[in-house]
Design a protein around this motif. Structure first.
Motif, short mmCIF file in Angstrom:
data_model
loop_
_atom_site.label_atom_id
_atom_site.label_comp_id
_atom_site.label_asym_id
_atom_site.label_seq_id
_atom_site.Cartn_x
_atom_site.Cartn_y
_atom_site.Cartn_z
N LEU A 53 15.70 2.49 -9.24
CA LEU A 53 16.32 1.30 -8.65
C LEU A 53 15.27 0.23 -8.34
CD1 LEU A 53 19.00 2.78 -6.22
CD2 LEU A 53 19.32 1.88 -8.53
N LEU A 54 14.12 0.65 -7.83
CA LEU A 54 13.08 -0.31 -7.47
C LEU A 54 12.56 -1.05 -8.70
CD1 LEU A 54 11.03 -1.54 -5.48
CD2 LEU A 54 9.55 0.44 -5.94
N ALA A 74 1.70 3.21 -3.72
CA ALA A 74 1.10 2.42 -4.79
C ALA A 74 2.16 1.98 -5.80
CB ALA A 74 0.00 3.22 -5.49
N LEU A 75 3.12 2.85 -6.09
CA LEU A 75 4.20 2.50 -7.01
C LEU A 75 5.04 1.35 -6.44
CD1 LEU A 75 5.83 3.05 -9.59
CD2 LEU A 75 7.10 4.81 -8.32
N VAL A 76 5.31 1.41 -5.15
CA VAL A 76 6.07 0.33 -4.50
C VAL A 76 5.31 -0.99 -4.63
CG1 VAL A 76 6.93 -0.54 -2.29
CG2 VAL A 76 7.27 1.86 -2.91
N LEU A 77 4.02 -0.98 -4.31
CA LEU A 77 3.22 -2.21 -4.38
C LEU A 77 3.14 -2.73 -5.81
CD1 LEU A 77 0.31 -1.34 -1.92
CD2 LEU A 77 2.25 -2.88 -1.52
N ALA A 78 3.00 -1.82 -6.78
CA ALA A 78 2.91 -2.24 -8.18
C ALA A 78 4.22 -2.87 -8.65
CB ALA A 78 2.56 -1.03 -9.05
N ALA A 79 5.34 -2.27 -8.24
CA ALA A 79 6.64 -2.82 -8.64
C ALA A 79 6.86 -4.19 -8.01
CB ALA A 79 7.75 -1.86 -8.25
N LEU A 80 6.52 -4.32 -6.73
CA LEU A 80 6.69 -5.60 -6.05
C LEU A 80 5.76 -6.67 -6.62
CD1 LEU A 80 7.10 -4.42 -2.34
CD2 LEU A 80 8.89 -5.19 -3.91
N SER A 81 4.64 -6.23 -7.20
CA SER A 81 3.68 -7.16 -7.81
C SER A 81 4.04 -7.47 -9.26
CB SER A 81 2.27 -6.58 -7.75
OG SER A 81 1.88 -6.34 -6.40
N HIS A 82 5.15 -6.88 -9.77
CA HIS A 82 5.64 -7.14 -11.13
C HIS A 82 4.60 -6.78 -12.20
CE1 HIS A 82 9.07 -9.22 -9.35
NE2 HIS A 82 8.21 -9.89 -8.59
N LEU A 83 3.97 -5.61 -12.01
CA LEU A 83 3.01 -5.15 -13.02
C LEU A 83 3.75 -4.74 -14.29
CD1 LEU A 83 0.40 -3.06 -11.01
CD2 LEU A 83 0.37 -5.49 -11.61
N ALA A 84 3.00 -4.58 -15.38
CA ALA A 84 3.58 -4.24 -16.68
C ALA A 84 4.07 -2.79 -16.68
CB ALA A 84 2.53 -4.46 -17.77
N VAL A 85 4.76 -2.44 -17.78
CA VAL A 85 5.41 -1.13 -17.85
C VAL A 85 4.39 0.01 -17.84
CG1 VAL A 85 5.51 -1.24 -20.38
CG2 VAL A 85 7.08 0.26 -19.14
N LEU A 86 3.22 -0.16 -18.48
CA LEU A 86 2.24 0.93 -18.56
C LEU A 86 1.71 1.34 -17.19
CD1 LEU A 86 0.63 2.93 -20.18
CD2 LEU A 86 -1.10 1.16 -20.60
N LEU A 138 3.10 0.89 -14.34
CA LEU A 138 4.23 1.45 -13.60
C LEU A 138 4.50 2.90 -14.03
CD1 LEU A 138 6.71 -1.57 -13.57
CD2 LEU A 138 5.45 -0.65 -11.62
N ALA A 139 4.41 3.13 -15.34
CA ALA A 139 4.63 4.49 -15.85
C ALA A 139 3.53 5.44 -15.37
CB ALA A 139 4.68 4.47 -17.37
N LEU A 140 2.29 4.96 -15.36
CA LEU A 140 1.18 5.81 -14.91
C LEU A 140 1.31 6.15 -13.43
CD1 LEU A 140 -1.83 4.17 -16.81
CD2 LEU A 140 -0.70 6.36 -17.29
N LEU A 141 1.71 5.18 -12.63
CA LEU A 141 1.90 5.45 -11.20
C LEU A 141 3.10 6.36 -10.98
CD1 LEU A 141 1.10 1.94 -9.71
CD2 LEU A 141 -0.22 4.05 -9.39
N GLY A 142 4.14 6.19 -11.79
CA GLY A 142 5.27 7.11 -11.70
C GLY A 142 4.86 8.53 -12.05
N ALA A 195 12.67 -0.79 -2.15
CA ALA A 195 11.32 -0.53 -1.65
C ALA A 195 11.36 0.10 -0.26
CB ALA A 195 10.52 -1.82 -1.62
N ALA A 196 12.38 -0.24 0.54
CA ALA A 196 12.49 0.33 1.88
C ALA A 196 12.71 1.84 1.81
CB ALA A 196 13.62 -0.35 2.65
#
Length: 442
Positions: free
Chosen positions: A39-40, A95-107, A109-113, A177-178
């Motif tokens: 969802l995030l 870190a995943l939350v911060l990366a998603a909120l910062s609109h990082l690229a898919v790679l 995001l996938a690595l943090l996931g 994110a909450a």
């Protein structure tokens, strides 16, 4: 019913009231992070495909690393392993939350996931290992041991109903994110409380055992245990396929918001059935329970193919939920009787990872089938998985370890019943590394 309550009171007296509470809150983030991450990322990236990649990476990490964390807990004890994993997982989720909120690229995001999945602390499997060890230490009978497994299975079921519900509420009221921030907080606090609880030392190996395991002098896993892992992966496939089918059908009926409620209703009924397992007569052994649960999964899945209304969907999945927890709890109980004590945490974690892996694969497959051929195609995947579970239950021969009592149904004089896979009775073992004068749980 009075006897059942007395049995559960015996379990709680053995493990104390604090341990189930902190273990439940410590395992809740696992149920929140899968849906929460999807969802995030969907909210921040605007792409369901990117969200699916991040969520899939998280599931893959958990599937791969779960048994490894369990193995470390067997070798080094639960306290240091869980404590390190909880904090690593909390940081990875943050870190995943911060990366998603910062609109990082898919790679990234996938690595943090993937990192968030690799560091899941496996509180559920380790709590199950610890609770059973506490109960066995008291010299309790098999009915009480099975009640401990039923309690742990119910805590799992409730967490996997409540976790997504919390995520849904947070997403509707505030932001996904909450929900993940709450998950990270629970990991750091309640996960640490579980790690530091006085009972953590119960399953820690003694120093000579550590040296032996360091030399890879580890007992083997019986072949039947691998069949149980396959059975659990197939149950995970049933979860994933049912979820896809329920989502597709509620969308077709114009009520997509009902999907979560339908799935939650199935989970609640499953939890009730799990708690009721203690009422099953002791003479009905675990192999017979496995066969009965597998048959119920198969028969009760058939009506899914013909559901066409919301009311019928609720009725069918609630009835199907009656079979889920009995199968899950029985497979955990059989594994506890089969595998060596020094590999118990690893084996319990393997079962949980099997569910996660089976669910993720089936959800991806049945979701595509539902899009192309309708909800019945996804439900057909669930039915096929149930048929395979029944095939395993009917063909696999199970024999408990020689240091545990025989399955119910053994013939008089200790001769094993061929149907039950019994073995000669032996004194109830104490958990590895548990001193006879260790302090009672708080």
């Amino acid at each position: 019913m009075t006897a059942a309550l007395a049995t559960y009171r015996t379990v709680l007296a053995a493990c104390g009231p604090v341990l189930p509470a902190v273990s439940f809150l410590g395992r809740l983030p696992t149920a929140m992070c899968q849906l929460g991450s999807v969802l995030l990322v969907a909210e921040t990236s605007g792409s369901l495909a990117t969200a699916g990649v991040a969520g899939g990476a998280l599931a893959a990490g958990q599937t791969v690393a779960g048994p490894l964390i369990g193995r470390l807990a067997d070798r080094r004890g639960q306290r240091p392993v869980v404590l390190a994993a909880c904090w690593a997982n909390a940081l990875a989720v943050a870190a995943l939350v911060l990366a998603a909120l910062s609109h990082l690229a898919v790679l990234p995001l996938a690595l943090l996931g993937l990192l968030a999945g690799l560091t899941v602390p496996q509180v559920g499997p380790l709590a199950r290992t610890r609770t059973v060890a506490l109960v066995r230490r008291t010299g309790a009978d098999e009915r009480t041991v099975n009640a401990a497994l039923s309690l742990e299975g119910t805590l799992d079921e409730v967490s996997f109903v409540l976790g997504p519900a919390l995520v849904g509420v947070a997403a509707a009221v505030a932001h996904p994110a909450a929900a993940l921030a709450l998950a990270a907080l629970l990991l750091a606090t309640c996960g640490s409380a579980f790690a530091l609880h006085p009972t953590a030392g119960l399953t820690a190996p003694k120093a000579p055992e550590r040296r032996r395991t360091a030399r890879q002098d580890r007992p083997g896993i019986p072949r039947a245990a691998y069949a149980l892992r396959a059975s659990m992966a197939l149950q995970g496939a049933m979860f994933g396929a049912s979820q896809a089918g329920i989502t597709a059908l509620t969308e077709r009926l114009g009520a997509p918001g009902q999907a979560g409620l339908v799935y939650a209703a199935m989970g609640v009924m499953s939890a009730v059935a799990g708690l009721s397992l203690v009422l099953v007569p002791a003479r009905i052994g675990l192999p017979a329970r496995w066969r009965a649960a597998a048959a119920a999964l198969t028969l009760l899945s058939v009506p899914l193919l013909f559901v066409g209304s919301l009311g019928a969907l609720y009725a069918v999945v609630v009835v199907l939920g009656v079979a889920f927890a009995p199968h899950l709890i029985t497979v955990f109980a059989l594994t506890e009787r089969l595998v060596p004590a020094r590999r118990m945490a690893e084996s319990m974690a393997f079962l949980t990872s099997s569910i996660v892996g089976g669910q993720a694969l089936a959800l991806a497959l049945s979701g595509r089938l539902a899009e192309s051929y309708g909800p019945a195609a996804a439900f057909a995947v669930a039915l096929a998985a149930a048929v395979l579970v029944l095939g395993l239950a009917l063909t696999v021969r199970l024999r408990p370890r020689p240091d545990t009592p025989p399955y119910a149904g053994a013939r008089p004089g200790g001769a094993p019943d061929a149907a039950s896979g019994g073995a000669e009775p032996a004194p109830v073992r104490r958990a590895a590394g548990a001193p006879s004068d260790s302090a009672p749980p708080e």
